[in-house]
Design an enzyme around this catalytic site. Structure first.
Site, PDB file in Angstrom:
ATOM      1  N   SER A  66     -37.802  28.883 -51.349  1.00 17.11           N
ATOM      2  CA  SER A  66     -37.298  29.026 -49.975  1.00 17.11           C
ATOM      3  C   SER A  66     -36.787  30.438 -49.710  1.00 17.11           C
ATOM      4  O   SER A  66     -36.368  31.148 -50.627  1.00 17.11           O
ATOM      5  CB  SER A  66     -36.153  28.035 -49.721  1.00 17.11           C
ATOM      6  OG  SER A  66     -36.588  26.706 -49.876  1.00 17.11           O
TER       7      SER A  66
HETATM    8  N1  SAH Z   1     -35.481  24.183 -53.718  1.00 17.10           N
HETATM    9  C1  SAH Z   1     -36.758  24.834 -53.934  1.00 17.10           C
HETATM   10  C2  SAH Z   1     -37.659  24.715 -52.727  1.00 17.10           C
HETATM   11  C3  SAH Z   1     -39.046  24.331 -53.147  1.00 17.10           C
HETATM   12  S1  SAH Z   1     -40.170  23.857 -51.881  1.00 17.10           S
HETATM   13  C4  SAH Z   1     -36.581  26.268 -54.370  1.00 17.10           C
HETATM   14  O1  SAH Z   1     -35.467  26.805 -54.232  1.00 17.10           O
HETATM   15  O2  SAH Z   1     -37.527  26.863 -54.888  1.00 17.10           O
HETATM   16  C5  SAH Z   1     -39.956  22.096 -51.822  1.00 17.10           C
HETATM   17  C6  SAH Z   1     -40.172  21.323 -53.095  1.00 17.10           C
HETATM   18  O3  SAH Z   1     -40.046  19.924 -52.762  1.00 17.10           O
HETATM   19  C7  SAH Z   1     -41.549  21.476 -53.731  1.00 17.10           C
HETATM   20  O4  SAH Z   1     -41.399  21.868 -55.073  1.00 17.10           O
HETATM   21  C8  SAH Z   1     -42.170  20.077 -53.621  1.00 17.10           C
HETATM   22  O5  SAH Z   1     -43.020  19.739 -54.696  1.00 17.10           O
HETATM   23  C9  SAH Z   1     -40.941  19.186 -53.576  1.00 17.10           C
HETATM   24  N2  SAH Z   1     -41.158  17.859 -52.981  1.00 17.10           N
HETATM   25  C10 SAH Z   1     -41.936  17.520 -51.930  1.00 17.10           C
HETATM   26  N3  SAH Z   1     -41.871  16.194 -51.686  1.00 17.10           N
HETATM   27  C11 SAH Z   1     -40.997  15.682 -52.608  1.00 17.10           C
HETATM   28  C12 SAH Z   1     -40.508  14.369 -52.875  1.00 17.10           C
HETATM   29  N4  SAH Z   1     -40.888  13.302 -52.152  1.00 17.10           N
HETATM   30  N5  SAH Z   1     -39.640  14.208 -53.887  1.00 17.10           N
HETATM   31  C13 SAH Z   1     -39.229  15.273 -54.644  1.00 17.10           C
HETATM   32  N6  SAH Z   1     -39.657  16.539 -54.438  1.00 17.10           N
HETATM   33  C14 SAH Z   1     -40.539  16.747 -53.438  1.00 17.10           C
END
Ligand code: SAH
Length: 215
Positions: A66
Protein backbone atom coordinates in the site's frame (compact mmCIF):
# COMPACT_ATOMS: atom_id res chain seq x y z
CA UNK A 1 18.39 -10.19 -2.16
CA UNK A 2 18.04 -6.71 -0.83
CA UNK A 3 19.22 -6.55 2.74
CA UNK A 4 20.93 -3.30 3.60
CA UNK A 5 19.55 -0.30 5.36
CA UNK A 6 21.84 2.71 5.15
CA UNK A 7 21.94 6.37 6.19
CA UNK A 8 20.86 7.22 2.65
CA UNK A 9 17.68 5.18 3.16
CA UNK A 10 17.07 6.81 6.54
CA UNK A 11 17.39 10.22 4.88
CA UNK A 12 14.83 9.30 2.26
CA UNK A 13 12.45 8.09 4.99
CA UNK A 14 12.75 11.46 6.69
CA UNK A 15 11.69 13.15 3.44
CA UNK A 16 8.79 10.72 3.13
CA UNK A 17 7.69 11.51 6.69
CA UNK A 18 7.73 15.22 5.81
CA UNK A 19 5.49 14.53 2.81
CA UNK A 20 3.06 12.62 5.04
CA UNK A 21 3.02 15.51 7.54
CA UNK A 22 2.23 17.91 4.67
CA UNK A 23 -0.62 15.62 3.64
CA UNK A 24 -2.10 15.85 7.14
CA UNK A 25 -0.78 12.85 9.11
CA UNK A 26 -0.28 13.90 12.74
CA UNK A 27 0.05 10.79 14.88
CA UNK A 28 3.60 10.79 16.31
CA UNK A 29 3.75 7.01 16.73
CA UNK A 30 2.73 6.45 13.11
CA UNK A 31 5.27 8.97 11.78
CA UNK A 32 7.99 7.47 13.95
CA UNK A 33 7.18 3.94 12.72
CA UNK A 34 7.47 5.09 9.09
CA UNK A 35 10.76 6.83 9.83
CA UNK A 36 12.16 3.55 11.18
CA UNK A 37 10.88 0.78 8.90
CA UNK A 38 13.11 -0.03 5.89
CA UNK A 39 10.31 -0.03 3.28
CA UNK A 40 12.80 -0.71 0.46
CA UNK A 41 13.43 -4.17 1.92
CA UNK A 42 9.72 -5.02 1.51
CA UNK A 43 9.95 -4.66 -2.28
CA UNK A 44 12.00 -6.20 -5.04
CA UNK A 45 15.50 -4.66 -5.06
CA UNK A 46 15.11 -3.41 -8.64
CA UNK A 47 12.41 -1.02 -7.38
CA UNK A 48 14.45 0.36 -4.54
CA UNK A 49 14.32 3.88 -5.97
CA UNK A 50 10.54 3.87 -5.60
CA UNK A 51 10.48 2.71 -1.98
CA UNK A 52 10.36 6.15 -0.40
CA UNK A 53 8.04 7.82 -2.86
CA UNK A 54 4.50 8.12 -1.61
CA UNK A 55 3.19 5.44 -3.99
CA UNK A 56 1.75 1.94 -3.93
CA UNK A 57 3.92 -0.66 -5.63
CA UNK A 58 3.62 -4.19 -7.08
CA UNK A 59 4.93 -7.07 -4.94
CA UNK A 60 4.68 -10.85 -5.50
CA UNK A 61 1.50 -12.68 -6.60
CA UNK A 62 -0.09 -9.68 -8.34
CA UNK A 63 -0.49 -7.79 -5.10
CA UNK A 64 0.66 -4.37 -3.96
CA UNK A 65 2.39 -2.79 -1.00
CA UNK A 66 0.00 0.00 0.00
CA UNK A 67 0.91 3.64 -0.51
CA UNK A 68 2.66 5.06 2.61
CA UNK A 69 -0.02 7.77 2.96
CA UNK A 70 -2.73 5.09 2.97
CA UNK A 71 -0.85 3.02 5.57
CA UNK A 72 -0.39 6.13 7.72
CA UNK A 73 -4.02 7.23 7.31
CA UNK A 74 -5.45 3.84 8.25
CA UNK A 75 -2.99 3.41 11.14
CA UNK A 76 -3.92 6.85 12.50
CA UNK A 77 -7.64 6.00 12.40
CA UNK A 78 -7.03 2.89 14.51
CA UNK A 79 -5.79 4.99 17.50
CA UNK A 80 -3.63 2.16 18.78
CA UNK A 81 -2.48 2.01 22.40
CA UNK A 82 0.46 -0.09 23.52
CA UNK A 83 -0.59 -3.72 23.98
CA UNK A 84 -3.79 -3.49 21.91
CA UNK A 85 -4.93 -6.65 20.15
CA UNK A 86 -5.05 -5.76 16.46
CA UNK A 87 -6.23 -7.91 13.56
CA UNK A 88 -5.03 -7.14 10.02
CA UNK A 89 -6.72 -8.59 6.94
CA UNK A 90 -4.29 -8.84 4.00
CA UNK A 91 -0.72 -9.30 5.30
CA UNK A 92 0.74 -8.78 1.80
CA UNK A 93 4.32 -7.55 2.02
CA UNK A 94 4.08 -7.21 5.81
CA UNK A 95 4.79 -3.46 5.75
CA UNK A 96 1.54 -2.51 7.48
CA UNK A 97 2.12 -5.40 9.91
CA UNK A 98 5.51 -3.88 10.79
CA UNK A 99 3.89 -0.46 11.38
CA UNK A 100 1.38 -2.06 13.78
CA UNK A 101 4.22 -3.85 15.60
CA UNK A 102 6.13 -0.55 15.94
CA UNK A 103 2.98 1.00 17.45
CA UNK A 104 3.18 -1.59 20.24
CA UNK A 105 0.18 -3.66 19.09
CA UNK A 106 -0.15 -7.41 19.50
CA UNK A 107 -0.67 -8.15 15.83
CA UNK A 108 -2.67 -10.94 14.22
CA UNK A 109 -2.69 -10.93 10.43
CA UNK A 110 -4.33 -13.03 7.72
CA UNK A 111 -3.24 -13.57 4.10
CA UNK A 112 -5.04 -15.71 1.53
CA UNK A 113 -2.15 -16.15 -0.91
CA UNK A 114 0.05 -19.01 0.24
CA UNK A 115 3.18 -17.74 -1.51
CA UNK A 116 2.97 -14.32 0.12
CA UNK A 117 2.00 -15.75 3.49
CA UNK A 118 5.13 -17.94 3.58
CA UNK A 119 7.49 -15.33 2.20
CA UNK A 120 6.30 -12.55 4.50
CA UNK A 121 6.33 -14.73 7.60
CA UNK A 122 9.99 -15.52 7.05
CA UNK A 123 10.87 -11.96 6.08
CA UNK A 124 9.24 -10.27 9.11
CA UNK A 125 11.05 -12.58 11.49
CA UNK A 126 14.37 -11.87 9.72
CA UNK A 127 13.75 -8.15 10.22
CA UNK A 128 13.05 -8.77 13.90
CA UNK A 129 9.29 -8.13 13.89
CA UNK A 130 7.26 -10.46 16.07
CA UNK A 131 3.56 -10.39 15.25
CA UNK A 132 1.59 -12.64 17.64
CA UNK A 133 0.21 -14.76 14.84
CA UNK A 134 0.34 -14.83 11.03
CA UNK A 135 -2.44 -16.87 9.55
CA UNK A 136 -3.01 -18.36 6.07
CA UNK A 137 -6.71 -18.15 5.26
CA UNK A 138 -9.77 -16.11 4.40
CA UNK A 139 -9.99 -12.71 6.03
CA UNK A 140 -13.76 -12.45 5.42
CA UNK A 141 -14.16 -14.71 8.44
CA UNK A 142 -11.81 -12.74 10.69
CA UNK A 143 -9.85 -14.79 13.22
CA UNK A 144 -12.25 -15.88 15.89
CA UNK A 145 -9.67 -17.81 17.95
CA UNK A 146 -8.01 -14.61 19.16
CA UNK A 147 -11.08 -12.31 19.22
CA UNK A 148 -12.21 -9.84 20.48
CA UNK A 149 -9.90 -7.15 19.06
CA UNK A 150 -9.29 -3.52 20.03
CA UNK A 151 -9.06 -2.84 16.33
CA UNK A 152 -9.26 -4.46 12.94
CA UNK A 153 -7.71 -3.09 9.74
CA UNK A 154 -8.62 -4.31 6.27
CA UNK A 155 -5.93 -3.58 3.66
CA UNK A 156 -7.81 -4.71 0.54
CA UNK A 157 -10.94 -3.22 -1.07
CA UNK A 158 -14.02 -4.88 0.43
CA UNK A 159 -17.19 -5.04 -1.72
CA UNK A 160 -19.18 -5.13 1.55
CA UNK A 161 -18.46 -5.10 5.29
CA UNK A 162 -18.00 -8.70 6.49
CA UNK A 163 -20.24 -9.34 9.55
CA UNK A 164 -17.63 -11.49 11.38
CA UNK A 165 -15.27 -8.51 11.50
CA UNK A 166 -17.85 -6.33 13.27
CA UNK A 167 -18.70 -9.12 15.69
CA UNK A 168 -15.03 -9.71 16.58
CA UNK A 169 -14.57 -6.14 17.87
CA UNK A 170 -14.47 -5.26 21.58
CA UNK A 171 -16.92 -2.62 22.80
CA UNK A 172 -15.29 0.69 21.72
CA UNK A 173 -13.23 -1.33 19.23
CA UNK A 174 -12.53 0.17 15.79
CA UNK A 175 -12.79 -1.36 12.33
CA UNK A 176 -11.04 0.53 9.51
CA UNK A 177 -12.11 -0.80 6.12
CA UNK A 178 -12.05 0.52 2.54
CA UNK A 179 -15.50 -0.31 1.15
CA UNK A 180 -16.36 -0.41 -2.55
CA UNK A 181 -15.64 -2.13 -5.86
CA UNK A 182 -13.51 -0.02 -8.23
CA UNK A 183 -13.01 2.82 -5.79
CA UNK A 184 -13.32 2.44 -2.03
CA UNK A 185 -14.54 4.78 0.69
CA UNK A 186 -12.36 4.55 3.77
CA UNK A 187 -14.83 3.70 6.52
CA UNK A 188 -14.48 3.59 10.29
CA UNK A 189 -16.87 1.62 12.51
CA UNK A 190 -16.73 2.07 16.27
CA UNK A 191 -18.57 -0.55 18.30
CA UNK A 192 -20.78 1.27 20.80
CA UNK A 193 -22.55 -1.76 22.26
CA UNK A 194 -23.24 -5.40 21.46
CA UNK A 195 -25.51 -4.30 18.61
CA UNK A 196 -24.68 -0.64 17.85
CA UNK A 197 -21.92 0.68 15.59
CA UNK A 198 -21.06 4.28 14.81
CA UNK A 199 -19.98 4.76 11.19
CA UNK A 200 -17.79 7.51 9.69
CA UNK A 201 -16.48 7.92 6.15
CA UNK A 202 -13.14 9.43 5.07
CA UNK A 203 -12.95 9.82 1.30
CA UNK A 204 -11.79 7.73 -1.63
CA UNK A 205 -8.90 5.29 -1.84
CA UNK A 206 -7.93 2.50 -4.26
CA UNK A 207 -6.95 -1.00 -3.16
CA UNK A 208 -6.55 -4.43 -4.75
CA UNK A 209 -9.77 -6.39 -4.07
CA UNK A 210 -10.53 -8.41 -0.96
CA UNK A 211 -11.23 -11.77 -2.59
CA UNK A 212 -13.64 -14.42 -1.40
CA UNK A 213 -11.86 -17.66 -0.65
CA UNK A 214 -12.15 -20.12 -3.50
CA UNK A 215 -9.95 -22.80 -1.97
N1 SAH B 1 -1.05 -4.76 4.12
C1 SAH B 1 -0.42 -5.02 2.85
C2 SAH B 1 -1.32 -4.66 1.69
C3 SAH B 1 -1.30 -5.75 0.66
S1 SAH B 1 -2.50 -5.65 -0.63
C4 SAH B 1 0.93 -4.36 2.75
O1 SAH B 1 1.23 -3.48 3.58
O2 SAH B 1 1.73 -4.73 1.89
C5 SAH B 1 -3.84 -6.61 0.03
C6 SAH B 1 -3.55 -8.03 0.43
O3 SAH B 1 -4.81 -8.62 0.82
C7 SAH B 1 -3.00 -8.93 -0.67
O4 SAH B 1 -1.80 -9.53 -0.23
C8 SAH B 1 -4.10 -9.98 -0.89
O5 SAH B 1 -3.61 -11.25 -1.25
C9 SAH B 1 -4.79 -9.99 0.46
N2 SAH B 1 -6.17 -10.50 0.44
C10 SAH B 1 -7.13 -10.33 -0.50
N3 SAH B 1 -8.27 -10.96 -0.16
C11 SAH B 1 -8.03 -11.53 1.06
C12 SAH B 1 -8.82 -12.33 1.95
N4 SAH B 1 -10.09 -12.66 1.67
N5 SAH B 1 -8.26 -12.75 3.09
C13 SAH B 1 -6.97 -12.43 3.41
N6 SAH B 1 -6.17 -11.68 2.61
C14 SAH B 1 -6.69 -11.24 1.45
Amino acid sequence: MNSKDTLKHAGKRKQLVNILIEKGIKNKGVLSAISKIPRHLFMDSSFEDHAYQDKAFPIAADQTISQPYTVAFQSELLQISNGDNVLEIGTGSGYQTAVLCELGAKVYSIERQKELFKKTKLFLSKLGYRPKHLSFGDGYKGLVEYAPYDSIIVTAGAPFVPKPLLSQLKINGRLVIPVGDDVQIMTLFVRKSETQFEKREFGEFRFVPLLENRN
